[in-house]
Write a protein that holds these residues in place. Structure first.
Motif, PDB file in Angstrom:
ATOM      1  N   SER A   1      39.391  38.863  11.097  1.00  0.00           N
ATOM      2  CA  SER A   1      38.476  37.728  11.021  1.00  0.00           C
ATOM      3  C   SER A   1      37.116  37.992  11.650  1.00  0.00           C
ATOM      4  O   SER A   1      36.138  37.346  11.302  1.00  0.00           O
ATOM      5  CB  SER A   1      39.122  36.510  11.706  1.00  0.00           C
ATOM      6  OG  SER A   1      39.335  36.779  13.089  1.00  0.00           O
TER       7      SER A   1
ATOM      8  N   LYS B   1      36.471  37.267  14.663  1.00  0.00           N
ATOM      9  CA  LYS B   1      36.346  36.285  15.748  1.00  0.00           C
ATOM     10  C   LYS B   1      37.258  36.704  16.889  1.00  0.00           C
ATOM     11  O   LYS B   1      38.384  37.139  16.672  1.00  0.00           O
ATOM     12  CB  LYS B   1      36.732  34.891  15.261  1.00  0.00           C
ATOM     13  CG  LYS B   1      35.828  34.371  14.144  1.00  0.00           C
ATOM     14  CD  LYS B   1      36.274  32.996  13.675  1.00  0.00           C
ATOM     15  CE  LYS B   1      35.371  32.478  12.571  1.00  0.00           C
ATOM     16  NZ  LYS B   1      35.784  31.134  12.093  1.00  0.00           N
TER      17      LYS B   1
ATOM     18  N   GLN C   1      38.991  36.073  20.865  1.00  0.00           N
ATOM     19  CA  GLN C   1      39.537  35.070  21.788  1.00  0.00           C
ATOM     20  C   GLN C   1      39.880  35.764  23.092  1.00  0.00           C
ATOM     21  O   GLN C   1      40.567  36.792  23.109  1.00  0.00           O
ATOM     22  CB  GLN C   1      40.780  34.398  21.195  1.00  0.00           C
ATOM     23  CG  GLN C   1      41.343  33.286  22.076  1.00  0.00           C
ATOM     24  CD  GLN C   1      42.502  32.559  21.403  1.00  0.00           C
ATOM     25  OE1 GLN C   1      42.945  32.953  20.311  1.00  0.00           O
ATOM     26  NE2 GLN C   1      42.980  31.504  22.044  1.00  0.00           N
TER      27      GLN C   1
ATOM     28  N   GLU D   1      40.746  40.269  18.833  1.00  0.00           N
ATOM     29  CA  GLU D   1      40.356  39.690  17.545  1.00  0.00           C
ATOM     30  C   GLU D   1      41.507  38.864  16.982  1.00  0.00           C
ATOM     31  O   GLU D   1      42.673  39.284  17.005  1.00  0.00           O
ATOM     32  CB  GLU D   1      39.963  40.797  16.569  1.00  0.00           C
ATOM     33  CG  GLU D   1      39.416  40.274  15.249  1.00  0.00           C
ATOM     34  CD  GLU D   1      39.009  41.381  14.302  1.00  0.00           C
ATOM     35  OE1 GLU D   1      38.407  41.083  13.252  1.00  0.00           O
ATOM     36  OE2 GLU D   1      39.289  42.554  14.607  1.00  0.00           O
ATOM     37  N   GLN D   2      41.180  37.707  16.454  1.00  0.00           N
ATOM     38  CA  GLN D   2      42.181  36.818  15.882  1.00  0.00           C
ATOM     39  C   GLN D   2      42.684  37.359  14.534  1.00  0.00           C
ATOM     40  O   GLN D   2      41.911  37.883  13.735  1.00  0.00           O
ATOM     41  CB  GLN D   2      41.601  35.419  15.689  1.00  0.00           C
ATOM     42  CG  GLN D   2      41.191  34.749  16.989  1.00  0.00           C
ATOM     43  CD  GLN D   2      40.556  33.383  16.770  1.00  0.00           C
ATOM     44  OE1 GLN D   2      40.447  32.912  15.631  1.00  0.00           O
ATOM     45  NE2 GLN D   2      40.129  32.738  17.840  1.00  0.00           N
TER      46      GLN D   2
ATOM     47  N   SER E   1      48.719  40.357  22.708  1.00  0.00           N
ATOM     48  CA  SER E   1      47.518  40.401  23.552  1.00  0.00           C
ATOM     49  C   SER E   1      47.876  40.463  25.029  1.00  0.00           C
ATOM     50  O   SER E   1      47.146  41.066  25.832  1.00  0.00           O
ATOM     51  CB  SER E   1      46.644  39.174  23.271  1.00  0.00           C
ATOM     52  OG  SER E   1      47.370  37.971  23.524  1.00  0.00           O
TER      53      SER E   1
END
Length: 442
Positions: A262, A264, A266, A288-289, A295
């Motif tokens: 994506s 994006k 987090q 990354e999402q 994670s």
């Protein structure tokens, strides 16, 4: 007219003579206070002769071939008094019903024997018939002759308790008791007959040999009540063992080399304090999402690797602290190969050719290629995936700390951590061994 309606001294005298005859052991003593040789009683019916006396008032009715066998014909004292026509009629109906039932039972047994059917259920017991075949009670005496005092002969027999008409007082008193006894016996017989018939039917219907449903015969039993307090055995479930940190770090994860997620990021939440006393570097971890990777494992690996004494924190030279908010010194970013290439290009680096990681110096991000993190490299092999992941962290953070690439100079020696070990371990004919640490001998 019957003897119950006689009045006057003549009746009293005759009854008294009968009592005396009985006391003297005359044949009349074995009867019911009547002259067996006398003429027919009122109504034109003569008494049955030689019939034994039966307790309960009226003798048991036995018929040849009936359900109760043959026997001597009972003595019949004539129909009830004209003063009780309803009782007389009921008595005659019961006799007719008894004869019909006896004929039906005889016919049923004969038919069951011919056809091979199950035998009939046994009939009522003798006590039941005696209780219900008793003559109806006669009305109370209405004349002084019927209530005459007991004679001397009767007193000598110790008060036999016989009534003026020759009946037995004890039989009259015990009639109700025998009736209730007969009813109870008949009820018990009927219940047992139903139970036996049901058992026979169930046994004959289960000829296939199949066992009854489980728990039917045990319902309400003592064993069933004891089982209430017992714990229900649980189905065996295979124990799920939690993997250790080292096992997770040695496990590869599926991820394609050309994945572009994506774009994006987090931040991994939480705080991991710096354990050392040297210069503190504060960093944040972004993932990354859409990668589908752990994670938390990645964040734990970074904190443990950087603060290991074999790493850049050797001898307390520096320490690393992970934050999730505030201003970090740099951001270690786990991203897909496509996104890693985008961020590395911002610093003039091409990572798409060998699908490698980079320190994007023009930005605050240290890019870790998710494909390499998940699959490793052929230079380390599958059996050294843990070591490769530690090398990947130390190498890219070393660039952020200001270190450039270094090549191995001694064949067979451990490769420097700043060597591009993802690409090769053999440079200019010098082949070295894979190494994840800055100070491997510590």
């Amino acid at each position: 007219m019957g003897r119950h309606s006689r009045k006057g001294p003549e009746a009293t005298k005759r009854d008294t003579g009968a009592a005396v005859g009985r006391a003297a052991g005359s044949p009349a003593a074995e009867g019911r206070g009547r002259d067996s040789a006398g003429p027919a009683d009122g109504g034109g019916h003569g008494p049955f002769r030689d019939a034994p006396q039966v307790r309960g008032g009226h003798p048991e009715q036995r018929e040849p071939g009936g359900g109760w066998g043959t026997g001597p014909q009972p003595r019949y004292d004539g129909p009830p008094a004209r003063s009780a026509p309803a009782a007389h009629e009921a008595f005659r109906v019961r006799q007719a019903v008894a004869r019909q039932q006896a004929a039906q039972r005889t016919s049923g047994r004969a038919q069951g024997t011919r056809t091979g059917e199950a035998p009939l259920v046994p009939g009522p017991r003798k006590e039941f018939l005696e209780a219900f075949d008793t003559e109806p009670a006669h009305p109370a005496p209405s004349s002084p002759a019927d209530s005459a005092p007991e004679t001397g002969a009767e007193s000598e027999r110790g008060g036999s308790g016989r009534s003026p008409d020759g009946g037995d007082k004890r039989a009259a008193k015990g009639g109700k008791g025998r009736a209730f006894t007969g009813i109870a016996a008949a009820a018990v017989t009927t219940v047992l007959a139903v139970v036996v018939a049901g058992q026979v039917a169930r046994d004959s219907g289960s000829g296939s040999g199949n066992p009854p449903p489980a728990g039917v015969d045990r319902e309400g039993s003592e064993d069933a009540s004891r089982s209430v307090d017992r714990s229900t055995p649980q189905a065996h479930r295979p124990e799920v063992r939690t993997m250790s940190y080292a096992e997770k770090m040695a496990t590869p994860f599926p991820l394609t080399p050309d994945l572009k997620a994506s774009g994006k990021f987090q931040a991994v939440p939480g705080l991991a304090k710096a354990p050392g006393k040297g210069h503190k570097y504060r960093y944040r971890i972004d993932v990354e999402q859409g990668l589908g990777l752990d994670s938390g494992l990645f964040a734990e690996a970074v904190q443990k690797t950087l603060n290991d004494d074999r790493s850049w924190a050797h001898n307390g030279a520096m320490t690393f602290e992970r934050i999730s908010s505030g201003e970090p010194d740099f951001v270690i970013t786990l991203a897909s190969p496509g996104t890693t290439g985008v961020w590395c290009e911002k610093s003039g680096l091409d990572t798409t050719e060998d699908n490698v990681s980079c320190d994007s110096a023009a930005t605050d991000r240290v890019m870790i290629n998710a494909y390499r993190w998940a699959q490793g490299a052929s230079t380390f092999g599958v059996d050294k995936l843990l070591s490769y992941r530690q090398m990947l962290i130390n190498h890219e953070v070393g660039h952020r700390l200001g270190h450039n690439h270094v090549s191995c100079r001694t064949p067979g020696a451990l490769a420097p951590v700043m060597q591009q070990q993802t690409k090769t371990l053999d440079l200019d004919g010098v082949k070295c061994r894979p190494n994840p640490w800055v100070h491997p001998g510590s």
